[in-house]
Design a protein around this motif. Structure first.
Motif, PDB file in Angstrom:
ATOM      1  N   ALA A 169       0.846  -1.192   0.000  1.00 31.50           N
ATOM      2  CA  ALA A 169       0.000   0.000   0.000  1.00 31.50           C
ATOM      3  C   ALA A 169       0.884   1.247   0.000  1.00 31.50           C
ATOM      4  CB  ALA A 169      -0.913  -0.008   1.221  1.00 31.50           C
ATOM      5  N   PRO A 170       0.411   2.356  -0.593  1.00 29.48           N
ATOM      6  CA  PRO A 170       1.202   3.593  -0.575  1.00 29.48           C
ATOM      7  C   PRO A 170       1.567   3.985   0.856  1.00 29.48           C
ATOM      8  CG  PRO A 170      -0.650   3.815  -2.086  1.00 29.48           C
ATOM      9  CD  PRO A 170      -0.847   2.520  -1.364  1.00 29.48           C
ATOM     10  N   ARG A 171       2.806   4.416   1.049  1.00 28.38           N
ATOM     11  CA  ARG A 171       3.311   4.753   2.378  1.00 28.38           C
ATOM     12  C   ARG A 171       3.116   6.243   2.644  1.00 28.38           C
ATOM     13  NH1 ARG A 171       9.188   3.066   1.011  1.00 28.38           N
ATOM     14  NH2 ARG A 171       8.450   4.269  -0.799  1.00 28.38           N
ATOM     15  N   ALA A 172       2.518   6.560   3.796  1.00 32.09           N
ATOM     16  CA  ALA A 172       2.164   7.945   4.109  1.00 32.09           C
ATOM     17  C   ALA A 172       3.008   8.469   5.262  1.00 32.09           C
ATOM     18  CB  ALA A 172       0.683   8.051   4.458  1.00 32.09           C
ATOM     19  N   LEU A 173       3.488   9.716   5.111  1.00 27.20           N
ATOM     20  CA  LEU A 173       4.151  10.460   6.181  1.00 27.20           C
ATOM     21  C   LEU A 173       3.210  11.557   6.633  1.00 27.20           C
ATOM     22  CD1 LEU A 173       6.626  11.335   7.894  1.00 27.20           C
ATOM     23  CD2 LEU A 173       7.332  12.740   5.928  1.00 27.20           C
ATOM     24  N   LEU A 174       2.926  11.637   7.927  1.00 24.13           N
ATOM     25  CA  LEU A 174       2.040  12.654   8.480  1.00 24.13           C
ATOM     26  C   LEU A 174       2.864  13.840   8.959  1.00 24.13           C
ATOM     27  CD1 LEU A 174      -0.340  10.387  10.620  1.00 24.13           C
ATOM     28  CD2 LEU A 174      -0.298  10.753   8.139  1.00 24.13           C
ATOM     29  N   SER A 175       2.507  15.029   8.500  1.00 21.12           N
ATOM     30  CA  SER A 175       3.189  16.260   8.908  1.00 21.12           C
ATOM     31  C   SER A 175       2.287  17.033   9.853  1.00 21.12           C
ATOM     32  CB  SER A 175       3.533  17.114   7.687  1.00 21.12           C
ATOM     33  OG  SER A 175       4.057  18.370   8.083  1.00 21.12           O
TER      34      SER A 175
ATOM     35  N   ARG B   7       8.641  12.225  -7.230  1.00 17.99           N
ATOM     36  CA  ARG B   7       7.428  11.422  -7.441  1.00 17.99           C
ATOM     37  C   ARG B   7       6.698  11.134  -6.134  1.00 17.99           C
ATOM     38  NH1 ARG B   7       8.533   7.675 -12.778  1.00 17.99           N
ATOM     39  NH2 ARG B   7       9.863   9.168 -13.846  1.00 17.99           N
ATOM     40  N   LYS B   8       6.480  12.216  -5.376  1.00 21.90           N
ATOM     41  CA  LYS B   8       5.695  12.139  -4.148  1.00 21.90           C
ATOM     42  C   LYS B   8       4.384  12.890  -4.355  1.00 21.90           C
ATOM     43  CE  LYS B   8       9.397  10.390  -2.191  1.00 21.90           C
ATOM     44  NZ  LYS B   8       9.520   8.944  -1.977  1.00 21.90           N
ATOM     45  N   ASN B   9       3.411  12.593  -3.514  1.00 20.75           N
ATOM     46  CA  ASN B   9       2.128  13.277  -3.588  1.00 20.75           C
ATOM     47  C   ASN B   9       1.918  14.102  -2.328  1.00 20.75           C
ATOM     48  OD1 ASN B   9      -0.331  14.139  -4.456  1.00 20.75           O
ATOM     49  ND2 ASN B   9      -1.363  12.163  -4.305  1.00 20.75           N
ATOM     50  N   LEU B  10       1.222  15.220  -2.470  1.00 18.49           N
ATOM     51  CA  LEU B  10       0.828  16.071  -1.348  1.00 18.49           C
ATOM     52  C   LEU B  10      -0.675  15.966  -1.182  1.00 18.49           C
ATOM     53  CD1 LEU B  10       2.850  19.407  -1.766  1.00 18.49           C
ATOM     54  CD2 LEU B  10       3.123  17.704   0.023  1.00 18.49           C
ATOM     55  N   VAL B  11      -1.139  15.686   0.037  1.00 16.67           N
ATOM     56  CA  VAL B  11      -2.574  15.537   0.295  1.00 16.67           C
ATOM     57  C   VAL B  11      -2.922  16.300   1.557  1.00 16.67           C
ATOM     58  CG1 VAL B  11      -4.445  13.925   0.798  1.00 16.67           C
ATOM     59  CG2 VAL B  11      -2.657  13.294  -0.833  1.00 16.67           C
ATOM     60  N   SER B  12      -3.991  17.095   1.494  1.00 17.02           N
ATOM     61  CA  SER B  12      -4.457  17.873   2.641  1.00 17.02           C
ATOM     62  C   SER B  12      -5.747  17.276   3.187  1.00 17.02           C
ATOM     63  CB  SER B  12      -4.691  19.324   2.230  1.00 17.02           C
ATOM     64  OG  SER B  12      -5.345  20.037   3.259  1.00 17.02           O
ATOM     65  N   ARG B  13      -5.911  17.393   4.498  1.00 15.92           N
ATOM     66  CA  ARG B  13      -7.123  16.886   5.147  1.00 15.92           C
ATOM     67  C   ARG B  13      -8.317  17.796   4.867  1.00 15.92           C
ATOM     68  NH1 ARG B  13     -11.293  15.684   6.733  1.00 15.92           N
ATOM     69  NH2 ARG B  13     -11.940  14.565   8.617  1.00 15.92           N
ATOM     70  N   HIS B  14      -8.104  19.098   4.790  1.00 18.34           N
ATOM     71  CA  HIS B  14      -9.226  20.039   4.724  1.00 18.34           C
ATOM     72  C   HIS B  14      -9.327  20.785   3.400  1.00 18.34           C
ATOM     73  CE1 HIS B  14     -10.666  19.736   8.861  1.00 18.34           C
ATOM     74  NE2 HIS B  14      -9.406  19.612   9.230  1.00 18.34           N
ATOM     75  N   GLU B  15      -8.412  20.556   2.456  1.00 20.77           N
ATOM     76  CA  GLU B  15      -8.522  21.187   1.144  1.00 20.77           C
ATOM     77  C   GLU B  15      -8.455  20.119   0.063  1.00 20.77           C
ATOM     78  OE1 GLU B  15      -6.472  24.236   3.824  1.00 20.77           O
ATOM     79  OE2 GLU B  15      -5.850  22.253   3.132  1.00 20.77           O
ATOM     80  N   ALA B  16      -8.992  20.472  -1.101  1.00 25.59           N
ATOM     81  CA  ALA B  16      -8.988  19.539  -2.240  1.00 25.59           C
ATOM     82  C   ALA B  16      -7.637  19.607  -2.926  1.00 25.59           C
ATOM     83  CB  ALA B  16     -10.116  19.893  -3.210  1.00 25.59           C
ATOM     84  N   ILE B  17      -6.635  19.093  -2.260  1.00 24.28           N
ATOM     85  CA  ILE B  17      -5.262  19.167  -2.758  1.00 24.28           C
ATOM     86  C   ILE B  17      -4.765  17.757  -3.045  1.00 24.28           C
ATOM     87  CG2 ILE B  17      -2.895  19.750  -2.147  1.00 24.28           C
ATOM     88  CD1 ILE B  17      -4.029  22.030  -0.455  1.00 24.28           C
ATOM     89  N   ASP B  18      -4.318  17.552  -4.282  1.00 26.13           N
ATOM     90  CA  ASP B  18      -3.783  16.262  -4.679  1.00 26.13           C
ATOM     91  C   ASP B  18      -2.914  16.502  -5.910  1.00 26.13           C
ATOM     92  OD1 ASP B  18      -3.233  13.689  -5.533  1.00 26.13           O
ATOM     93  OD2 ASP B  18      -5.203  12.916  -4.971  1.00 26.13           O
TER      94      ASP B  18
ATOM     95  N   GLU C  92      16.737  13.230   4.230  1.00 29.01           N
ATOM     96  CA  GLU C  92      17.465  11.992   4.463  1.00 29.01           C
ATOM     97  C   GLU C  92      16.634  10.730   4.236  1.00 29.01           C
ATOM     98  OE1 GLU C  92      20.608  12.095   4.932  1.00 29.01           O
ATOM     99  OE2 GLU C  92      20.767  14.260   5.206  1.00 29.01           O
ATOM    100  N   ARG C  93      15.323  10.824   4.377  1.00 27.83           N
ATOM    101  CA  ARG C  93      14.497   9.623   4.345  1.00 27.83           C
ATOM    102  C   ARG C  93      13.429   9.678   3.250  1.00 27.83           C
ATOM    103  NH1 ARG C  93      12.631   7.782  10.233  1.00 27.83           N
ATOM    104  NH2 ARG C  93      12.178   5.941   8.929  1.00 27.83           N
ATOM    105  N   ALA C  94      13.719  10.387   2.187  1.00 30.23           N
ATOM    106  CA  ALA C  94      12.743  10.503   1.099  1.00 30.23           C
ATOM    107  C   ALA C  94      12.337   9.159   0.504  1.00 30.23           C
ATOM    108  CB  ALA C  94      13.295  11.426   0.012  1.00 30.23           C
ATOM    109  N   PRO C  95      13.226   8.165   0.393  1.00 37.28           N
ATOM    110  CA  PRO C  95      12.771   6.884  -0.187  1.00 37.28           C
ATOM    111  C   PRO C  95      11.798   6.121   0.690  1.00 37.28           C
ATOM    112  CG  PRO C  95      15.173   7.119  -0.317  1.00 37.28           C
ATOM    113  CD  PRO C  95      14.683   8.181   0.597  1.00 37.28           C
ATOM    114  N   ASP C  96      11.580   6.546   1.944  1.00 41.91           N
ATOM    115  CA  ASP C  96      10.777   5.753   2.880  1.00 41.91           C
ATOM    116  C   ASP C  96       9.285   6.066   2.826  1.00 41.91           C
ATOM    117  OD1 ASP C  96      13.160   4.689   3.657  1.00 41.91           O
ATOM    118  OD2 ASP C  96      13.378   5.907   5.457  1.00 41.91           O
ATOM    119  N   PHE C  97       8.846   7.049   2.032  1.00 41.05           N
ATOM    120  CA  PHE C  97       7.407   7.354   1.971  1.00 41.05           C
ATOM    121  C   PHE C  97       7.036   7.768   0.556  1.00 41.05           C
ATOM    122  CE2 PHE C  97       9.399  11.403   2.787  1.00 41.05           C
ATOM    123  CZ  PHE C  97       8.645  12.325   2.090  1.00 41.05           C
ATOM    124  N   ASP C  98       5.724   7.676   0.260  1.00 43.69           N
ATOM    125  CA  ASP C  98       5.203   8.005  -1.069  1.00 43.69           C
ATOM    126  C   ASP C  98       4.276   9.214  -1.054  1.00 43.69           C
ATOM    127  OD1 ASP C  98       6.339   5.554  -2.229  1.00 43.69           O
ATOM    128  OD2 ASP C  98       4.797   4.533  -1.057  1.00 43.69           O
TER     129      ASP C  98
END
Length: 531
Positions: free
Chosen positions: A40-46, A139-150, A105-111
């Motif tokens: 499954a796509p790997r997610a990093l929470l900011s 080749r990473k994606n940005l996703v927001s919880r409260h805006e239509a961002i993808d 340093e850890r860019a390969p660890d999440f998508d």
């Protein structure tokens, strides 16, 4: 209640406060997340907050909302970058302590990078543009919880730029209001905002009044300076007498001199002088051209001028600050006795001005090492002898698709050279052409080996630049070498030994090279440079 959350990747969050209901929801989300497939796509929470404010924007609430979003989209959470008490206006994402570590340093660890709201992620359009470019390149994606961002869709990119511009306008408006307030207060005789200068306090009416304790300190320092006492000696007396500094910390000569040179002690309003090249304050004049008085002066004009003359008579002219710093190889040259940095100092004699290297903790700076340029040249020669032959390698980010494309190009090139090196090939009849072709073939094979084993995962690779560090340092000079040596953790200890009947000591350099210096010398490019 405090909790530390774990996923398959191990401990992810810092200790924070959780309510019982939040912990129950967290446990439920963890169980459902465990059923997601490994691919499954790997997610990093900011997570970011400037200050702890409303409950709806607390770190716990942000994390729960982002975990729900990740589960809805089928993302597997692999990490949490929590940066609290960090301003998004002042600190871009790649310079934050936790998020910056993941990005650099850890860019390969999440998508996918998930954030709660855009203003929790960035507040400057330029920062957002840099992040969008970085995500597209890696080749990473940005996703927001409260805006239509993808970033997977053109509409998502357009939406994120519009929202970021609104956030930037809001932040700019706040900055303009604050700057306007400061500009207004500088023209007023009343003290409206800000910390008063040392020697004064704010009375109940909101005006500046003389602080009697600080007044006695300043008057004593005035008399001591006129008697020829150094600022260093004054701070020793104040420290032994346990006189508070008025701002926490300990007394230092630089702090004391800054306070004694402040024109605010005349009872006048001052502001920072940004044109002097040193830490100084200048008097603010009103519309009538006269200085703005905000309080009774601790010193009269004549006392002030006498104090400045006394301080100037004891001041030492240090080397002018060069673009790379006054001392070359700072952080590399250290004292062998006290292990503090060696810095350049200047002493003015009757006939000439002397420059020498001295440390901080040895009495009187130890035996000064004269002629810093000679020490620099000796260090340059030793570093060239130890590491000049090392090949320069640069770390680059390679996505799985890029690796597959790069591997095919290299394999096709190797196959072509092997075919031409056969007895019937075009390189077989000429010895020089065959030698050059074999060298190019070796370079292609080395680059193929650097790609590592076949696979679709992202990873860092190290690519040779084709030159040695010796050539790089000859081209870039001592400044280039100093940056590389600091990155590699090299230390040069300076031993100084007294020679009988000779003023200058014997100077010996001891260069210590870490065992893993080859890995530390790898150049890591800055993926977030603005162009």
């Amino acid at each position: 209640m405090k909790a530390r959350i774990k996923d398959k990747a191990g401990p992810l969050t810092a200790v924070t406060h959780w309510r019982e209901a939040d912990l129950s929801l967290l446990e439920e989300l963890g169980e459902k997340s465990g059923s997601l497939p490994d691919d499954a796509p790997r997610a990093l929470l900011s997570i970011r907050l400037s200050t702890f404010t409303a409950e709806t924007t607390s770190p716990a609430r942000q994390e729960l909302d982002l975990r729900v979003l990740a589960l809805e989209r089928g993302y597997r959470v692999v990490g949490i970058a929590s940066d609290l008490n960090v301003s998004a206006t002042k600190v871009p994402p790649w310079k934050r302590r936790e998020l910056g570590t993941w990005l650099n340093e850890r860019a390969p660890d999440f998508d996918v990078l998930l954030f709660w709201k855009l203003d929790r992620f960035v507040r400057r359009l330029t920062d957002l543009n840099v992040m969008i470019g970085w995500c597209l390149k890696h080749r990473k994606n940005l996703v927001s919880r409260h805006e239509a961002i993808d970033l997977a869709t053109p509409t998502g990119i357009a939406m994120i730029e519009v929202i970021a511009k609104v956030a930037e306008i809001e932040a700019t408006g706040n900055g303009t209001r604050v700057a306007s307030l400061w500009d207004y207060t500088k023209t007023q005789s009343d003290w409206l905002v800000g910390k008063p200068p040392y020697g004064y306090t704010i009375d109940p009416s909101g005006k500046l009044a003389i602080d009697q304790g600080a007044h006695r300190v300043l008057r004593w320092c005035h008399g001591a300076a006129l008697r020829g006492v150094s600022a260093r000696r004054m701070t020793m007396v104040l420290t032994r007498a346990r006189i508070p500094t008025g701002g926490g910390g300990t007394w230092t000569a630089s702090t004391l001199l800054h306070r004694l040179r402040n024109p605010a002690l005349l009872g006048l309003r001052v502001t920072e002088d940004k044109t002097s090249g040193a830490r100084r304050s200048k008097i603010v004049h009103g519309r009538d051209g006269n200085p703005i008085r905000v309080a009774e002066g601790i010193f009269t004009e004549s006392e002030w001028q006498a104090l400045q003359a006394a301080l100037a008579s004891r001041s030492k002219t240090q080397p002018a600050r060069a673009p790379g710093g006054a001392t070359r190889f700072l952080g590399i040259l250290v004292c062998a006795d006290c292990a503090t940095n060696m810095t350049v100092h200047r002493s003015k004699g009757r006939q000439r001005t002397y420059e020498y290297l001295r440390c901080r903790n040895c009495p009187s700076g130890g035996l000064g090492a004269p002629n810093p340029e000679i020490v620099y040249r000796r260090l340059f020669d030793q570093a060239m002898a130890a590491l000049g032959g090392e090949p320069v390698r640069v770390r680059e980010y390679m996505t799985g698709a890029d690796r597959r494309e790069r591997r095919k190009v290299l394999e096709d090139g190797i196959a072509a050279y092997l075919a031409e090196l056969e007895p019937s090939g075009r390189f077989s009849s000429n010895a020089f052409a065959r030698e050059q072709a074999e060298k190019r073939l070796e370079r292609l094979i080395a680059q193929l080996n650097e790609l590592g084993p076949e696979g679709a995962e992202d990873r860092w690779i190290q690519v040779g630049s084709g030159e040695t560090f010796g050539r790089r340092w000859e081209r870039g000079g001592p400044e280039e070498m100093a940056d590389d040596l600091r990155r590699a953790g090299l230390v040069c200890r300076i031993h100084r030994s007294k020679i009988p009947k000779t003023r200058a000591p014997e100077v010996r350099l001891e260069l210590t090279v870490p065992k893993n210096v080859a890995e530390l010398l790898v150049i890591k490019g800055n993926s977030f440079e603005r162009t």
